[in-house]
Every structure is written in C-alpha cells, then in structure tokens.
Scaffold this active site. Structure first.
Site, PDB file in Angstrom:
ATOM      1  N   VAL A 167      -1.645  -3.756  15.129  1.00 29.00           N
ATOM      2  CA  VAL A 167      -1.044  -3.024  14.004  1.00 29.00           C
ATOM      3  C   VAL A 167      -0.320  -3.980  13.062  1.00 29.00           C
ATOM      4  O   VAL A 167      -0.444  -3.887  11.830  1.00 29.00           O
ATOM      5  CB  VAL A 167      -0.093  -1.933  14.527  1.00 29.00           C
ATOM      6  CG1 VAL A 167       0.734  -1.347  13.385  1.00 29.00           C
ATOM      7  CG2 VAL A 167      -0.866  -0.836  15.232  1.00 29.00           C
ATOM      8  N   TRP A 192      -2.812  -6.190  11.298  1.00 30.22           N
ATOM      9  CA  TRP A 192      -3.559  -5.381  10.323  1.00 30.22           C
ATOM     10  C   TRP A 192      -2.745  -5.198   9.046  1.00 30.22           C
ATOM     11  O   TRP A 192      -3.302  -5.259   7.944  1.00 30.22           O
ATOM     12  CB  TRP A 192      -3.887  -4.022  10.931  1.00 30.22           C
ATOM     13  CG  TRP A 192      -4.537  -3.087   9.966  1.00 30.22           C
ATOM     14  CD1 TRP A 192      -5.855  -3.035   9.619  1.00 30.22           C
ATOM     15  CD2 TRP A 192      -3.879  -2.082   9.183  1.00 30.22           C
ATOM     16  NE1 TRP A 192      -6.058  -2.057   8.675  1.00 30.22           N
ATOM     17  CE2 TRP A 192      -4.865  -1.459   8.395  1.00 30.22           C
ATOM     18  CE3 TRP A 192      -2.556  -1.652   9.084  1.00 30.22           C
ATOM     19  CZ2 TRP A 192      -4.569  -0.421   7.521  1.00 30.22           C
ATOM     20  CZ3 TRP A 192      -2.269  -0.625   8.203  1.00 30.22           C
ATOM     21  CH2 TRP A 192      -3.266  -0.021   7.435  1.00 30.22           C
ATOM     22  N   HIS A 193      -1.439  -4.967   9.187  1.00 29.99           N
ATOM     23  CA  HIS A 193      -0.610  -4.803   7.991  1.00 29.99           C
ATOM     24  C   HIS A 193      -0.649  -6.059   7.131  1.00 29.99           C
ATOM     25  O   HIS A 193      -0.830  -5.991   5.918  1.00 29.99           O
ATOM     26  CB  HIS A 193       0.842  -4.503   8.383  1.00 29.99           C
ATOM     27  CG  HIS A 193       1.100  -3.055   8.653  1.00 29.99           C
ATOM     28  ND1 HIS A 193       0.996  -2.509   9.900  1.00 29.99           N
ATOM     29  CD2 HIS A 193       1.462  -2.040   7.831  1.00 29.99           C
ATOM     30  CE1 HIS A 193       1.284  -1.215   9.845  1.00 29.99           C
ATOM     31  NE2 HIS A 193       1.578  -0.905   8.592  1.00 29.99           N
ATOM     32  N   ASP A 194      -0.433  -7.196   7.746  1.00 27.06           N
ATOM     33  CA  ASP A 194      -0.457  -8.473   7.030  1.00 27.06           C
ATOM     34  C   ASP A 194      -0.268  -9.570   8.064  1.00 27.06           C
ATOM     35  O   ASP A 194       0.457  -9.384   9.047  1.00 27.06           O
ATOM     36  CB  ASP A 194       0.649  -8.554   5.970  1.00 27.06           C
ATOM     37  CG  ASP A 194       0.299  -9.535   4.860  1.00 27.06           C
ATOM     38  OD1 ASP A 194      -0.691 -10.288   5.023  1.00 27.06           O
ATOM     39  OD2 ASP A 194       1.003  -9.554   3.839  1.00 27.06           O
TER      40      ASP A 194
END
Length: 659
Positions: A539, A542-544
C-alpha cells in the site's frame, strides 16, 4: 358568535406558521436524506449478499400478493443483515447533555485557534503570504498551495462539462451506431440483449478511452498502451501456474520503473538508442533522433506526467489478470447456472466473485475497463468481474433521485473545503518550514488536526466527483470514504473506511490469498502480523516510492498491535455485567489510538518524520503544552463516546459497517 370565530389576521398568521413549519420540516427531511448512509452507497445499508433489485421490489410492491412476496424478501433481507442492537439510546441522557456542553465550547475554540494562527497579525504570516491566492470570500485570501487540490479546483468547470457531455455522447453513439433509443430496457433483458448491451457499452468505453488518453497524455498514449499490452500478454500467453507471480512481478516492477524512468521521456529513450547505435562515441546534442524525441515530448497532452496517476491503473491491471486466472478454474458450466441465479439481479458479492465469461476477457474489454474514463484518474476501484457484470446488466441501485442527492452532498463537501481554506492557512504555513516554536501548543495541535482534515477533504472530493460521473454514466463503483476523519477511533476500522475500494481490493487480491489473519496461537499471530506488514508495504509503495510513506505503512501496522492486544486482553464478553465501565475503558484506549493514527498520517502525508518531531518538541517545551494535551484528551474522550453512540444508533437500525 364573533368570539367563536378566529379573526382573519390570526387565521393568516396560523397558516403562515403552518407553512413555515412545513418548510422547516421539508428542509430537515431533505438534509437527512442527503446525509443518509443509503445516499452515500447502498452497500452500507443492504447486505452485499442481497440483490438490490429485491429491495426495490419490497419497497414498491402494493398488491396483496405482492405484499406477501415483499414480506418474504424483507425477512430474507433481515436474516442477511446484522441484528439490530438492543442497547438503549443515550442521546437524551444527562451524560450526553454534558458531552453536548463540551462540544459547544470545544468546537468553536478549535476553529478559532486555527484561524488565529492564520491571521495576518501573526509573525509568521509574512513568510507564507506569497503562497496565498485571491479568494471569493470578501476580505479573505485562499490557501491553494496543495498541488493536488489546486489542479482539481482549477479543472472543475471542464470536469463538470465531461459529466454532462460524456453520457450524452454515449446516447448519441447508441442511437447512431446501434440504433438504440434512450428510454431504458426491459426489467429482465434476454441473454442476447444483455450481450448486446455489453458489446455496445464496451465498444464505446474503448473508443472514448483512446480519445481520453490522447487528450490527457498526448503521444504518451503509446507508452500506456504498451504497458497494457504487456500485462495482457502476462495473463493470456503465459502458463496458468505462472500468472499470479508474473502479474505481481510485472506490475510492481512497473511502479518502480515509472518512478525511476520519470514517465520514459522520448528524448531520454532516443538518447539511449543513439548512444547504443553510435557506441557512445558521438555526442547526441546534434542528433536528429534525439531532437525528434524532444519534439514528441512537446505533445504530452493536458497531463504530461501520466505516470503520477497511473498507479490506480496498475490495480486494475492486477484485477484483470487475477480474475482471468481464477476464471480458468470454473470449468464448462456457468456459475450463474450452477447457483440458479438471476444474472440481471446479482448481489454485489456475486458480481465480484462470479467469473466473467471466457469471451469477456478480450483485449477490447480489458482496455475499456483499465481506462474507463470516469474512474481512470482516481478511482474508485472496481474489479473486472464487477465491471463486466454491470455492463451486461444495469445495476438496480442506480436511481436518479439518489444520484441527485449524492451530487448535493458532493457540493456541500466542496463548499466546506473552500471555506476552511479561506480561514485556515496550515498548508501554506507548512510549506515554508516554519519555526514551530512561534506557535502555542494549542495552535500546533489544532493546525496538525486541521491539516489531516484538509488531506481527507482533498482526497474525498476527487473520489466523490469521479464516482458521481460514473453513477451518471451507469456504473456503480463502491464509495471510497464512509466516515469523516473526525469520526474514527480504531486503526483497523479506519483502514476499512478510508479509501474503502482500495481496502476491498487489497482484501481480495492480497490479504485473503496470503491467508488472512488469525490470533488463536502465537504462530498464527506472527504470520498474521507478517501478512499485515506485506499488505501495508505494498500500500505504501503503491502510493509513492518514498521513505515517509514506507514508514507510514509500517507505523500503521505497529499501531494496530496495541488495539489487537487490547481486544484479546479485554474481551467484551468478560465485561457483560459492567457495560458502562467497559465503554469507558474502550474510550480511553480509543484516545490513545487517535493520537497514534494522527502521528502516522502526519508522517506519511503531511510533515514527515522531522516535521512531526519539531511539532512535538514545540508542544512539550512548556508546561502549557501538557495542560493543553490533558484538555485535548478530555475532548477526544467525549468525541469517542459520541462515535460509539453513532455506531450504536446504526446498529439499532440493523446497519453494521464495522468501522
């Protein structure tokens, strides 16, 4: 006698009072309907195992025979829904009257403290004044330093035009190409009609996706389609047993490659190619190939940095591949026929879990799904199986009145964001790396608190806008946010209600395949913690791909552990004879949870580790900081009691959101 008759003036005043009362009651009813959970998403008030079509039948049936059928459906609905809570309401008790007093005093003070820290008279104001823009509220400037919200805000007129013209363009396409007149279909279309609807909508979505990509990203459409094609080959060309590992490897690799390659500029590609062809002996500054690549980069559309928002598409690529992989297990018989289900009235669970037909996993449908215009930029996320099912049969949950109420609710949220940004300049303050020692402990705490609200709102608004567009277009994706950020006390529940479609996606494609969680033994507990670490690591990445977000992901898992431990050490069944004491104990733990969640989110999405350390140092450098912290704990304790009662009220209505 005259005395027995009401004078005309009094009669007029009575009618006026009655009219005023009706207006007030009508406005109150509209407000309640706008903020009802059913308006937000029918998934919150109806079991995911219940076809919504049955809810409509139970609501609309009027004849005697239909009433019997409605009673049957109602009993089925109640059996599939959580049991209503038996607890008595506390809203009108002396305890809660005390809480209301605390709210009346605390909430205005919170707004005043943030406003006071943002006034031009503050010593730090001149440092960030240049970041403020002219506002539409007289005498106030607006803080739109956050690039995400500024981009969304500046493009609202164009996005609103898309919401209007995209569905109209679809109707025109249907009328011209497929000779379909707008006016609806039969309540239960035949299989041939359903396939025709799927073909018509998927063809339009595919064609519009091409136009949309060119407008947004220009020639970078070549790069996006190349990634999509390679992922499609991973699913359809590799041996079945290799699909899951290859899918995860390819898509996680894509996340890193997009970040490191910065969108694969054509000039950089041409420079690498020229260096290979020339053996690195000839300078590329005068190369026509490199100049041509730079020329192509000039046609990058409205959003040249396509890779920033491509992360949401990666989730859809994984969804397609794994849904296809699981569909290979279904055999020759259709799951719908096996279960004797009505394909036009599937529950959400059946839409997600029932594999699409083999012919549905075509490249056209795949691209139409991955680049579905209303959900392409921000989501919410919908699985491939669900998307195909909704293309084949229009969801019964799509009702015009509900969509209008949802639009009104979005408008209120947008207005709230605008008003806060006119009076609270926390984002501009944080941008200049201020000396936090210049602020009081109360201001530091409340600026941080409002910063989290602004983060919540800046994400809520695009999510709800694009979901609104999807609802208008005929696809019902899940709502991303259930609760206000101030209505969360549990780390586990917060994760369920924040970016809910991503949470559900993570459950289906990561958490459950890894075995879920169980704390029945030490070994199971260790495996469960590892599962959570893997989930939140993905997670965060995935965000950055940033250290702050990786730390955020691990902090979330770390802060889940005390809550899990408390649930094991203080089980509810052991406190059945002391419900009030148990509620107070839970509230104390919830206050600690809230502080931990605030710190984790401030690290990940606001100030980073160093910024949080500076803020904490500023709070605790004086005795007043400790006093304010004690007051804040008291107010949070009261707030948690209200949160508990809100959930109890929902339970009394048979709604259990588990968050």
């Amino acid at each position: 006698m005259p005395g027995r008759h009401c004078p005309p003036r009094r009669r007029e005043e009575g009618r006026k009072e009655t009219t005023d009362l009706k207006v007030i009651m009508g406005a109150s009813s509209i407000f309640r309907n706008v903020y009802d959970l059913d308006t937000l998403d029918t998934r919150f008030t109806v079991s995911s195992n219940t076809p919504y079509k049955t809810v409509i039948e139970a609501r609309n049936d009027a004849t005697a025979a239909s009433k019997e059928r409605a009673a049957k459906w109602n009993s089925r609905l109640s059996s599939s829904s959580p049991s209503p809570s038996q607890s008595k309401s506390r809203w009108n008790t002396p305890e809660f009257y005390l809480y209301y007093v605390v709210f009346i005093l605390a909430v205005p003070y919170m707004f005043w403290s943030a406003y006071d820290a943002s006034k031009p008279a503050h010593p730090n104001y001149r440092n960030y004044e240049r970041y403020l823009s002219p506002g539409w509220i007289p005498g106030r400037r607006i803080d739109v330093t956050d690039s995400q919200y500024r981009t969304f805000r500046n493009n609202i007129p164009y996005l609103a035009a898309l919401v209007v013209f995209h569905p109209l363009f679809r109707r025109l396409y249907n009328a011209v190409v497929y000779r379909i007149q707008s006016g609806g279909q039969a309540s239960r279309p035949t299989l041939e009609e359903a396939d025709q609807r799927l073909n018509q909508r998927a063809s339009f979505d595919f064609g519009f996706a091409m136009i949309y990509l060119v407008a947004l990203h220009g020639v970078s459409i070549i790069k996006i389609l190349a990634i999509l094609y390679l992922n499609y080959q991973v699913a359809t060309a590799l041996p079945r047993k290799s699909i899951p590992i290859a899918t995860w490897a390819f898509n996680i690799g894509t996340l890193f490659a997009n970040e490191l390659g910065k969108g694969y500029k054509f000039r950089d590609i041409a420079s690498l190619l020229w260096g290979f062809l020339s053996g690195g002996l000839i300078d590329d500054s005068n190369s026509s190939l490199v100049h041509w690549g730079a020329w192509l980069d000039g046609y990058s559309g409205l959003m040249g940095r396509w890779e920033i928002l491509f992360n949401i598409t990666v989730l859809r690529l994984i969804s397609f591949n794994l849904d296809y992989y699981w569909s290979l297990d279904r055999g020759s018989a259709s799951p719908v026929e096996k279960k004797q289900l009505d394909p036009s009235s599937l529950s959400e669970t059946d839409r997600i879990s029932t594999p699409a037909q083999s012919k549905d996993f075509s490249f056209r449908n795949y691209v139409a799904y991955a680049i579905y215009a209303p959900l392409y930029l921000t989501g919410p996320i919908i699985t491939f199986n669900d998307y195909i099912s909704q293309l084949r049969y229009k969801p019964a949950s799509l009702e015009t009145s509900r969509t209008i109420r949802y639009a009104i609710r979005f408008a209120f949220a947008l207005l709230s964001m605008e008003i806060i940004l006119h009076y609270d300049y926390v984002q501009a303050i944080a941008k200049v790396s201020p000396r936090w020692a210049e602020y009081t402990a109360a201001q530091l705490c409340l600026l941080s608190y409002f910063n989290l609200h602004l983060i919540w709102l800046k994400l809520l608004l695009p999510w709800r806008f694009f979901r609104l567009w999807s609802l208008v277009d005929g696809v019902d994706p899940p709502e991303n946010i259930i609760r206000c950020v101030s209505n969360n006390w549990s780390t586990l529940a917060f994760w369920r209600s924040w970016h809910r479609s991503f949470y559900r996606w993570s459950l289906r494609y990561i958490y459950l395949p890894l075995g879920g969680s169980s704390f029945s033994s030490l070994r199971d507990a260790a495996r469960s913690v590892l599962t959570y670490v893997l989930v939140f690591t993905f997670v965060a990445l995935w965000h950055d791909i940033q250290l702050n977000l990786l730390i955020w992901g691990w902090l979330v898992v770390f802060f889940m552990l005390p809550e899990m431990a408390a649930g094991s050490l203080f089980p509810k069944r052991s406190w059945e004879r002391h419900p009030t004491s148990y509620r107070m104990l839970c509230s104390a733990g919830a206050v600690a949870n809230i502080f931990m969640m605030m710190m984790a989110n401030l690290v990940g999405f606001a100030f980073g580790v160093d910024g949080l350390r500076s803020i904490l140092a500023g709070i605790f450098q004086h005795f007043t900081g400790y006093v304010f912290l004690a007051m804040a704990c008291t107010v949070l304790f009261v707030g948690v009691q209200v949160m508990f009662e809100i959930r109890e009220s929902e339970m009394r209505r048979g709604v259990n959101l588990k968050c």
